[in-house]
Design an enzyme around this catalytic site. Structure first.
Site, PDB file in Angstrom:
ATOM      1  N   GLU A 294     -42.663  61.549   9.912  1.00 12.57           N
ATOM      2  CA  GLU A 294     -42.227  60.347   9.191  1.00 12.57           C
ATOM      3  C   GLU A 294     -40.818  60.474   8.656  1.00 12.57           C
ATOM      4  O   GLU A 294     -40.101  59.483   8.522  1.00 12.57           O
ATOM      5  CB  GLU A 294     -43.175  60.065   8.012  1.00 12.57           C
ATOM      6  CG  GLU A 294     -44.267  59.090   8.382  1.00 12.57           C
ATOM      7  CD  GLU A 294     -45.123  58.645   7.206  1.00 12.57           C
ATOM      8  OE1 GLU A 294     -46.256  58.266   7.464  1.00 12.57           O
ATOM      9  OE2 GLU A 294     -44.688  58.698   6.039  1.00 12.57           O
ATOM     10  N   HIS A 323     -56.829  79.335  22.843  1.00 10.65           N
ATOM     11  CA  HIS A 323     -57.764  78.959  23.898  1.00 10.65           C
ATOM     12  C   HIS A 323     -57.720  77.469  24.213  1.00 10.65           C
ATOM     13  O   HIS A 323     -58.648  76.923  24.779  1.00 10.65           O
ATOM     14  CB  HIS A 323     -59.175  79.405  23.499  1.00 10.65           C
ATOM     15  CG  HIS A 323     -59.236  80.888  23.281  1.00 10.65           C
ATOM     16  ND1 HIS A 323     -59.526  81.784  24.280  1.00 10.65           N
ATOM     17  CD2 HIS A 323     -58.955  81.636  22.171  1.00 10.65           C
ATOM     18  CE1 HIS A 323     -59.455  83.014  23.798  1.00 10.65           C
ATOM     19  NE2 HIS A 323     -59.104  82.955  22.528  1.00 10.65           N
ATOM     20  N   LYS A 436     -48.217  48.489   8.446  1.00 11.76           N
ATOM     21  CA  LYS A 436     -48.945  48.074   7.231  1.00 11.76           C
ATOM     22  C   LYS A 436     -48.879  46.546   7.107  1.00 11.76           C
ATOM     23  O   LYS A 436     -49.879  45.890   6.834  1.00 11.76           O
ATOM     24  CB  LYS A 436     -48.315  48.700   5.980  1.00 11.76           C
ATOM     25  CG  LYS A 436     -48.727  50.131   5.681  1.00 11.76           C
ATOM     26  CD  LYS A 436     -48.231  50.541   4.285  1.00 11.76           C
ATOM     27  CE  LYS A 436     -48.620  51.965   3.925  1.00 11.76           C
ATOM     28  NZ  LYS A 436     -48.194  52.391   2.590  1.00 11.76           N
TER      29      LYS A 436
HETATM   30  O1  PA5 Z   1     -44.786  59.192   3.017  1.00 14.07           O
HETATM   31  C1  PA5 Z   1     -45.156  58.067   2.713  1.00 14.07           C
HETATM   32  O2  PA5 Z   1     -44.595  57.414   1.819  1.00 14.07           O
HETATM   33  C2  PA5 Z   1     -46.361  57.417   3.372  1.00 14.07           C
HETATM   34  O3  PA5 Z   1     -46.829  58.128   4.443  1.00 14.07           O
HETATM   35  C3  PA5 Z   1     -47.487  57.248   2.355  1.00 14.07           C
HETATM   36  O4  PA5 Z   1     -47.850  58.497   1.838  1.00 14.07           O
HETATM   37  C4  PA5 Z   1     -48.731  56.578   2.934  1.00 14.07           C
HETATM   38  O5  PA5 Z   1     -48.392  55.459   3.695  1.00 14.07           O
HETATM   39  C5  PA5 Z   1     -49.662  56.143   1.803  1.00 14.07           C
HETATM   40  O6  PA5 Z   1     -48.977  55.258   0.961  1.00 14.07           O
HETATM   41  P1  PA5 Z   1     -49.469  54.942  -0.497  1.00 14.07           P
HETATM   42  O7  PA5 Z   1     -49.436  56.189  -1.302  1.00 14.07           O
HETATM   43  O8  PA5 Z   1     -48.514  53.917  -1.001  1.00 14.07           O
HETATM   44  O9  PA5 Z   1     -50.860  54.397  -0.398  1.00 14.07           O
END
Ligand code: PA5
Length: 465
Positions: A294, A323, A436
């Site tokens: 990400e 494996h 989202k």
């Molecule tokens: O790194 C990030 O910001 C995202 O991957 C969030 O952790 C994930 O989408 C969950 O979001 P939230 O904590 O707003 O529910």
């Protein structure tokens, strides 16, 4: 401290095709790295830079509140249920799995020193959800709902279900079983927590989910199951001090960031495998996958140029994945760098009994599993070198709270440095946000009607071709 070995990514060992001239590159990039590290440290307190995670090792207030709450509920609950996804779950899951005794949830209360079992519900699979509901006695379950945005559909839908069930069982008292961890100001969860009076922990501003493990997001669940969060914090602080060094020759986060960056840019190494040789670290690669993917998978650089950068992170665990994945790592395309995590001292030494000496497995008898694990790891490393596949090794003296604090923080800093090398926005996640928003539209959320119409047409195309 954690040690780092990079020679097996150098051309002396793995040749010219994938190997780097590492020492020369350290010289070439010395100044750039110096600037990057200096900038990260000087910007960490400035709003809008998303670097508040660099201050979490010094956030004594949160640690105090976490410990105070933990002491208040000690012994009261049999289960701790974490509702959260992505950065709101992966860190605590990886650390609790590593630090709690194996098979924690199967141990009886006495063996758990009265600390609760821990469950992470980080998916919306109806079968899994129903299965968990069948298992848990909600009256004895403390529910920690964690979402920075306060509106993530997966987490909030789970919360709606659990809250409803808790209220049905406990009436007004249901609130005592809920803790919210969310943003101080924005989001529906914050609103609900205020209205309904839930105990709430706040995630500081300017921290994206994948960098939030050392805020209340991770520290609270870890403390609630009895993990020593002071030791974690000490590990972060010591690593932070070491990584403030602007000299690449003394900064392991900068070294591994640069090696990965150059592998991607110059050697077509488009994937990064995380492979701890420890089952207790099995979930560490899950956390790494989110952090690396990400943060670095980006379409545009900071100047608006289309770049489409980022290595694909791959999770593995030794010796198990020798494996499955290893064949591909050794003989498939030469486009992966392997990050080994070696544990120097396991907590236990277990001997293989000296039996069946008259058979071809007799050689195993009298040796320890520790030696077998180390031999398998070394065999894999040597074999990858033979196949001229780049690899690096992090050596963890032992698996404890202190060294895990170091390990997680080191990879956060490495990721931030890599982002600067790519010149991208490490802390955004536009690709995730798009999906989202599409989900909101497909689930008829008010305000997303136009998008919903457009998506219907796109969806038809998805299935007609
Ligand atoms: O790194 C990030 O910001 C995202 O991957 C969030 O952790 C994930 O989408 C969950 O979001 P939230 O904590 O707003 O529910």
């Amino acid at each position: 401290m954690i040690d780092y070995i990079y020679v097996n990514s150098g051309r002396e060992i793995i040749g010219d095709e994938a190997g780097l001239d590492i020492e020369k590159e350290f010289d070439n990039y010395a100044e750039k790295i110096r600037d990057i590290i200096a900038n990260l440290n000087s910007n960490k307190d400035k709003p809008g830079h998303w670097l508040q995670w660099m201050n979490l090792g010094y956030n004594e207030e949160t640690v105090w509140y976490v410990k105070e709450f933990t002491a208040m509920v000690e012994g009261r609950f049999d289960n701790l249920l974490i509702l959260g996804i992505g950065g709101s779950a992966l860190g605590a899951r990886a650390i609790s799995e590593a630090l709690l005794p194996p098979y924690w949830n199967l141990l009886d209360k006495e063996k758990r020193n009265s600390f609760p079992r821990i469950f992470f519900l980080d998916n919306i699979d109806p079968d899994q959800i129903q299965g968990l509901l069948n298992l848990l006695d909600l009256k004895k379950t403390l529910v920690n709902v964690i979402t920075k945005s306060g509106s993530t559909a997966e987490t909030m839908s789970q919360f709606m279900l659990i809250k409803d069930k808790l209220e049905a069982e406990l009436g007004d008292d249901y609130r005592k079983n809920i803790i919210a961890t969310t943003d101080r100001e924005m989001g529906v969860l914050k609103q609900l927590a205020d209205q309904e009076g839930y105990k709430t922990f706040y995630i500081p501003d300017d921290i994206s989910g994948r960098f939030s493990v050392f805020s209340a997001v991770g520290l609270l669940p870890l403390a609630l199951v009895g993990i020593d969060i002071d030791e974690i914090i000490q590990g972060i602080k010591d690593m932070d001090l070491a990584l403030k060094n602007t000299d690449i020759r003394h900064n392991i986060a900068a070294q591994n960031a640069l090696i990965h960056y150059l592998m991607f840019k110059e050697k077509n190494i488009s994937m990064s495998v995380m492979m701890p040789y420890s089952n207790r670290l099995k979930y560490f690669p899950d956390w790494y996958v989110q952090l690396w993917a990400e943060s670095l998978g980006k379409e545009y650089d900071k100047n608006g140029n289309k770049v489409n950068v980022g290595q694909t992170p791959i999770k593995a665990v030794g010796a198990t994945d020798q494996h499955s994945l290893l064949q591909l790592l050794a003989e498939g395309p030469n486009n992966k760098i392997v990050n080994f995590i070696k544990v120097k001292d396991f907590d236990n030494e277990v001997e293989i009994p000296k039996i069946f000496e008259y058979t071809s497995i007799g050689y195993l008898g009298g040796k320890t599993f520790n030696r077998l694990m180390e031999s398998e790891e070394n065999s894999t490393r040597i074999s990858l070198n033979d196949y001229k596949r780049p690899n690096v090794t992090f050596i963890l003296p032992k698996i404890d709270a202190y060294h895990l604090g170091q390990l997680f923080y080191m990879f956060e800093v490495q990721t931030a440095i890599a982002g600067e090398l790519y010149n991208i926005d490490t802390f955004s996640q536009t690709g995730v946000e798009q999906s989202k928003n599409y989900t909101y539209a497909l689930m008829d959320r008010v305000g997303y009607e136009d998008s919903a119409e457009e998506l219907k047409t796109k969806l038809q195309k998805c299935f007609n071709n």
